[in-house]
Scaffold this active site. Sequence first.
Site, PDB file in Angstrom:
ATOM      1  N   GLY A 245     -16.807   7.135  53.079  1.00  0.00           N
ATOM      2  CA  GLY A 245     -16.529   8.547  52.787  1.00  0.00           C
ATOM      3  C   GLY A 245     -15.987   9.281  54.006  1.00  0.00           C
ATOM      4  N   ASP A 246     -16.420   8.865  55.188  1.00  0.00           N
ATOM      5  CA  ASP A 246     -15.909   9.493  56.416  1.00  0.00           C
ATOM      6  C   ASP A 246     -14.436   9.139  56.627  1.00  0.00           C
ATOM      7  OD1 ASP A 246     -18.534  10.396  56.758  1.00  0.00           O
ATOM      8  OD2 ASP A 246     -19.081   8.579  57.841  1.00  0.00           O
TER       9      ASP A 246
HETATM   10  O1  LIG Z   1     -25.968  13.553  58.135  1.00  0.00           O
HETATM   11  P1  LIG Z   1     -26.367  12.584  57.084  1.00  0.00           P
HETATM   12  O2  LIG Z   1     -26.025  13.045  55.704  1.00  0.00           O
HETATM   13  O3  LIG Z   1     -27.798  12.156  57.230  1.00  0.00           O
HETATM   14  O4  LIG Z   1     -25.479  11.298  57.262  1.00  0.00           O
HETATM   15  C1  LIG Z   1     -25.453  10.566  58.467  1.00  0.00           C
HETATM   16  C2  LIG Z   1     -25.203   9.145  58.198  1.00  0.00           C
HETATM   17  O5  LIG Z   1     -24.024   8.995  57.421  1.00  0.00           O
HETATM   18  C3  LIG Z   1     -23.105   8.142  58.070  1.00  0.00           C
HETATM   19  O6  LIG Z   1     -22.185   8.912  58.718  1.00  0.00           O
HETATM   20  C4  LIG Z   1     -22.309   7.383  57.072  1.00  0.00           C
HETATM   21  O7  LIG Z   1     -21.487   8.297  56.360  1.00  0.00           O
HETATM   22  C5  LIG Z   1     -23.885   7.342  59.069  1.00  0.00           C
HETATM   23  O8  LIG Z   1     -23.115   7.071  60.186  1.00  0.00           O
HETATM   24  C6  LIG Z   1     -25.132   8.189  59.349  1.00  0.00           C
HETATM   25  O9  LIG Z   1     -25.162   8.709  60.614  1.00  0.00           O
END
Ligand SMILES: O=P(O)(O)OC[C@H]1O[C@](O)(CO)[C@@H](O)[C@H]1O
Length: 305
Positions: A245-246
Amino acid sequence: MIVTVTPNPALDVTYRLPALRPHAANRVAHVAAQAGGKGVNVSRVLHALGRPTLAVLPLGGETGRAVRRDLEEAGVPHEAVSIEGETRRTVAVVDDVDTTMLNEAGPHVEEQEWAALRARVLQLLPAARVLVVSGSLPPGVPAQAGAGLVELAHARGVPVILDADGPALVAGLAVRPTAVKPNAAELAAATGIDDPAAAAAALLEAGAQAVVASLGPDGLLVRTPEGCWRARPPGGVAGNPTGAGDAVVAALATGLAERAPWPLIAADATALSAAAVLAPRAGAFDADAYRRFAAAIRAERLTPA
Ligand SMILES: O=P(O)(O)OC[C@H]1O[C@](O)(CO)[C@@H](O)[C@H]1O
């Protein structure tokens, strides 16, 4: 440049094992750790694409120092605002079947610490072509905080992407972000509607200027007042979906910066996201696969012009 804000960054720890057994002792042979959090991953992808980016994030404690070291080693441009609390860790357990995420809540961030981060974003906005606000809010930071950053960007005429869920997404919609990027579960939770196209229409109604919904193996749905498009990844793409998703947000930010048409943004984001699934770590992607997928994927229009 594309400025990303990660309100609640993390040291992302990944455990790899053949099969996770809940309620049992699991021996972990492969452990990796890297700087993470959604906005950080967006900046990682942009940096790997050769696009100017700056990751802005609050960091504190020993874990915060580890995050900073990793960003320095990776060469990802970043600016940290110091906080008293200890930056969190997330744990991704990747086995042969799926990935299980364990995300700590994060440190308590004080009002003046958040104000310092906001002030830094404000200083950076004149140089920003797009602002990305991505990921959860840490304890102590109110649900309206993401919306506050969206308003800062609007006041400077900078397009802004909000990737948030729950109350932070709802609060953000009220101030009309240029785009929001929910996943299927976030879209359904925010609207109470299971059909992604109908749910995306509801988010437009609620204030988003565009909705880019990442639907995992079902690809991407883009809904704007101009229309609705669907792009699908090639079949058989399997790997680590953490950070896919990022990658969508990185492609979306690039597209907005270049004022690309929505069908092209949808196709590019789908290709980059599928290529990210093939990479073992969040924030990375398989460059050859990205080129192949980008050449093959086209977005299909779901509504008449
Ligand atoms: O801020 P949150 O919704 O807890 O998501 C953070 C997490 O999601 C991720 O970015 C994956 O999208 C991980 O790298 C992890 O750090």
